[in-house]
Design a protein around this motif. Sequence first.
Motif, PDB file in Angstrom:
ATOM      1  N   MET A   1       0.853  -1.101   0.151  1.00  0.00           N
ATOM      2  CA  MET A   1      -0.031  -0.044  -0.091  1.00  0.00           C
ATOM      3  C   MET A   1       0.763   1.185   0.093  1.00  0.00           C
ATOM      4  O   MET A   1       2.153   1.226   0.615  1.00  0.00           O
ATOM      5  CB  MET A   1      -0.812  -0.038   1.326  1.00  0.00           C
ATOM      6  N   LYS A   2       0.494   2.374  -0.676  1.00  0.00           N
ATOM      7  CA  LYS A   2       1.038   3.507  -0.812  1.00  0.00           C
ATOM      8  C   LYS A   2       0.826   4.543   0.359  1.00  0.00           C
ATOM      9  O   LYS A   2      -0.201   4.296   1.116  1.00  0.00           O
ATOM     10  CB  LYS A   2       0.648   4.124  -1.980  1.00  0.00           C
ATOM     11  N   GLN A   3       1.789   5.059   0.631  1.00  0.00           N
ATOM     12  CA  GLN A   3       1.660   6.327   1.763  1.00  0.00           C
ATOM     13  C   GLN A   3       0.683   7.398   1.360  1.00  0.00           C
ATOM     14  O   GLN A   3       0.857   7.871   0.172  1.00  0.00           O
ATOM     15  CB  GLN A   3       2.908   6.852   2.349  1.00  0.00           C
ATOM     16  N   VAL A   4       0.043   7.889   2.028  1.00  0.00           N
ATOM     17  CA  VAL A   4      -0.923   8.925   1.918  1.00  0.00           C
ATOM     18  C   VAL A   4      -0.043  10.219   1.563  1.00  0.00           C
ATOM     19  O   VAL A   4       0.591  10.692   2.681  1.00  0.00           O
ATOM     20  CB  VAL A   4      -1.891   9.124   2.935  1.00  0.00           C
ATOM     21  N   PRO A   5      -0.175  11.005   0.444  1.00  0.00           N
ATOM     22  CA  PRO A   5       0.373  12.196   0.138  1.00  0.00           C
ATOM     23  C   PRO A   5      -0.055  13.161   0.963  1.00  0.00           C
ATOM     24  O   PRO A   5      -1.187  13.458   1.385  1.00  0.00           O
ATOM     25  CB  PRO A   5       0.166  12.505  -1.266  1.00  0.00           C
ATOM     26  N   GLU A   6       0.983  14.070   1.409  1.00  0.00           N
ATOM     27  CA  GLU A   6       0.601  15.055   2.428  1.00  0.00           C
ATOM     28  C   GLU A   6       0.620  16.413   1.835  1.00  0.00           C
ATOM     29  O   GLU A   6       1.642  16.756   0.849  1.00  0.00           O
ATOM     30  CB  GLU A   6       1.444  14.917   3.766  1.00  0.00           C
ATOM     31  N   THR A   7      -0.072  17.452   2.452  1.00  0.00           N
ATOM     32  CA  THR A   7       0.234  18.912   2.004  1.00  0.00           C
ATOM     33  C   THR A   7      -0.071  19.654   3.135  1.00  0.00           C
ATOM     34  O   THR A   7      -0.950  19.050   4.320  1.00  0.00           O
ATOM     35  CB  THR A   7      -1.042  19.175   0.996  1.00  0.00           C
ATOM     36  N   LYS A   8       0.803  20.671   3.616  1.00  0.00           N
ATOM     37  CA  LYS A   8       0.452  21.470   4.580  1.00  0.00           C
ATOM     38  C   LYS A   8      -0.084  22.707   4.382  1.00  0.00           C
ATOM     39  O   LYS A   8       0.542  23.555   3.398  1.00  0.00           O
ATOM     40  CB  LYS A   8       1.953  21.589   5.354  1.00  0.00           C
ATOM     41  N   VAL A   9      -1.227  23.310   5.092  1.00  0.00           N
ATOM     42  CA  VAL A   9      -1.988  24.451   4.602  1.00  0.00           C
ATOM     43  C   VAL A   9      -1.172  25.638   5.519  1.00  0.00           C
ATOM     44  O   VAL A   9      -1.330  25.400   6.727  1.00  0.00           O
ATOM     45  CB  VAL A   9      -3.434  24.432   4.820  1.00  0.00           C
ATOM     46  N   LYS A  10      -0.710  26.448   4.818  1.00  0.00           N
ATOM     47  CA  LYS A  10      -0.074  27.551   5.464  1.00  0.00           C
ATOM     48  C   LYS A  10      -1.158  28.390   6.408  1.00  0.00           C
ATOM     49  O   LYS A  10      -2.106  28.623   5.699  1.00  0.00           O
ATOM     50  CB  LYS A  10       0.674  28.395   4.494  1.00  0.00           C
ATOM     51  N   LEU A  11      -0.843  29.165   7.183  1.00  0.00           N
ATOM     52  CA  LEU A  11      -1.912  29.935   7.904  1.00  0.00           C
ATOM     53  C   LEU A  11      -2.264  31.290   7.076  1.00  0.00           C
ATOM     54  O   LEU A  11      -3.469  31.323   7.040  1.00  0.00           O
ATOM     55  CB  LEU A  11      -1.019  30.629   9.124  1.00  0.00           C
ATOM     56  N   THR A  12      -1.315  31.632   6.437  1.00  0.00           N
ATOM     57  CA  THR A  12      -1.760  32.651   5.470  1.00  0.00           C
ATOM     58  C   THR A  12      -2.809  32.147   4.151  1.00  0.00           C
ATOM     59  O   THR A  12      -3.450  32.835   3.570  1.00  0.00           O
ATOM     60  CB  THR A  12      -0.353  33.306   4.652  1.00  0.00           C
ATOM     61  N   ASP A  13      -2.922  30.773   3.830  1.00  0.00           N
ATOM     62  CA  ASP A  13      -3.587  30.488   2.879  1.00  0.00           C
ATOM     63  C   ASP A  13      -4.989  29.869   3.323  1.00  0.00           C
ATOM     64  O   ASP A  13      -5.799  29.283   2.690  1.00  0.00           O
ATOM     65  CB  ASP A  13      -3.059  29.089   2.056  1.00  0.00           C
TER      66      ASP A  13
END
Length: 419
Positions: A1-13
Amino acid sequence: MKQVPETKVKLTDVKELMNKGYNLLQELREEVDAPVVKAEFLTKEVTAVYGEEAARKFYDPKNFKREGAMPKPVLKTLFGEGGVQTLDGEEHHHRKNYFMDLMSPDRMEAYHELLAKNVSEELGKQHGEFELFDLANKVLFNTISEWSGINLERYDSKTLEKLARNQISMISGAVTSPIDHIKGIKDRNESEKWAQDLIEEARKHPVPGKEHLALYAFAHATDLYGELLPVEVAAVELLNIIRPTVALTVWVALMGHALFAERNVYEEVKGNFGELQDSFIQEMRRYYPFFPMLPAIAVNDVEIDGYLIAKESFVVLDLYGSNHDERTITSPGQFDVKRYVGRAKDISYKEEYEMIAQGGGKFREMHRCAGEWITLHSLRVFSDQLVNKYEFTVPQQDWTIPMNQFPTYPNSKVLLFKE
């Protein structure tokens, strides 16, 4: 199984991203080019999934639980503390049975007939321009309250109008602005006090023969151990019949958009109403945004679309995205009144995951909305009245449906003119 791709939401966004509204989770998926995505909002990690396969896994209690998943702001306005939506296992099954037992065919027929009478009377009173949204709000509240066994004659019109508006306020206060949230809490407290008084009175003065009505069913509902539910919890469950039904005000407004913003849809439905009515209703439920997502917590490692969802992950199922999934739905961005011809009733009575506007899975065992059948009866009544019973002129108006507003409906609230 693949690892879930991550994204970090910047406070400014955060503000810009939240303005995506119903399209937020799609935006995150596109950012990582994957059907599953993990995003960090401030200090909270959220894994988002969508689609038919994800729904099958999401509603399986071996994979996910609801307890502890619902954010506090949603509990304080939308669902209330201790309600059926927050339960799991035997406790959930026991409580859910009270709701499902109220949805018997004869009770649904009684609701249908009462709503048809009330809608016809209210539309008959209209002369000149009126808002379909406000008309539906009033009629749905009065109808579901009467159907539930509540004596409305004891209240004046202003009180009834306020209680009806409170039900919508509880929804809009769940995930919108701080001002709306504070108002939603105030209106929920007011509604719960009203419902608690009704429950207490029903316990003191039970009426033989009315046990099948929602007010009396919840007044005498018990927990797994045979103890009466606390008055506060019984009141929340009574509101869990009334509030979601009044929330159909939003569907009625969206129906007005479908019928009158583009007259070709109205003409097509009117030209073959018998065959197209239910297909039109189900396509409307699929196409338009209603409830955006549902949360849960993984109780085991789960594989979804080839990705590993780790145990104890906080997961949301994208309802709107699932109903617009190109992997399983042909041309999901197109409104097709014939999409469900011949299959419309199966979508809400047999199919569990094909279309999940009000959740998926089995009605009694899982967290699928017990009021889906009330939804169908309500929309059948309104579509019949709007298409077949009356003629309307449609004034110029703002048909925009804001995707960053919850719940959303046309800005104009659907203006109609009747002689």
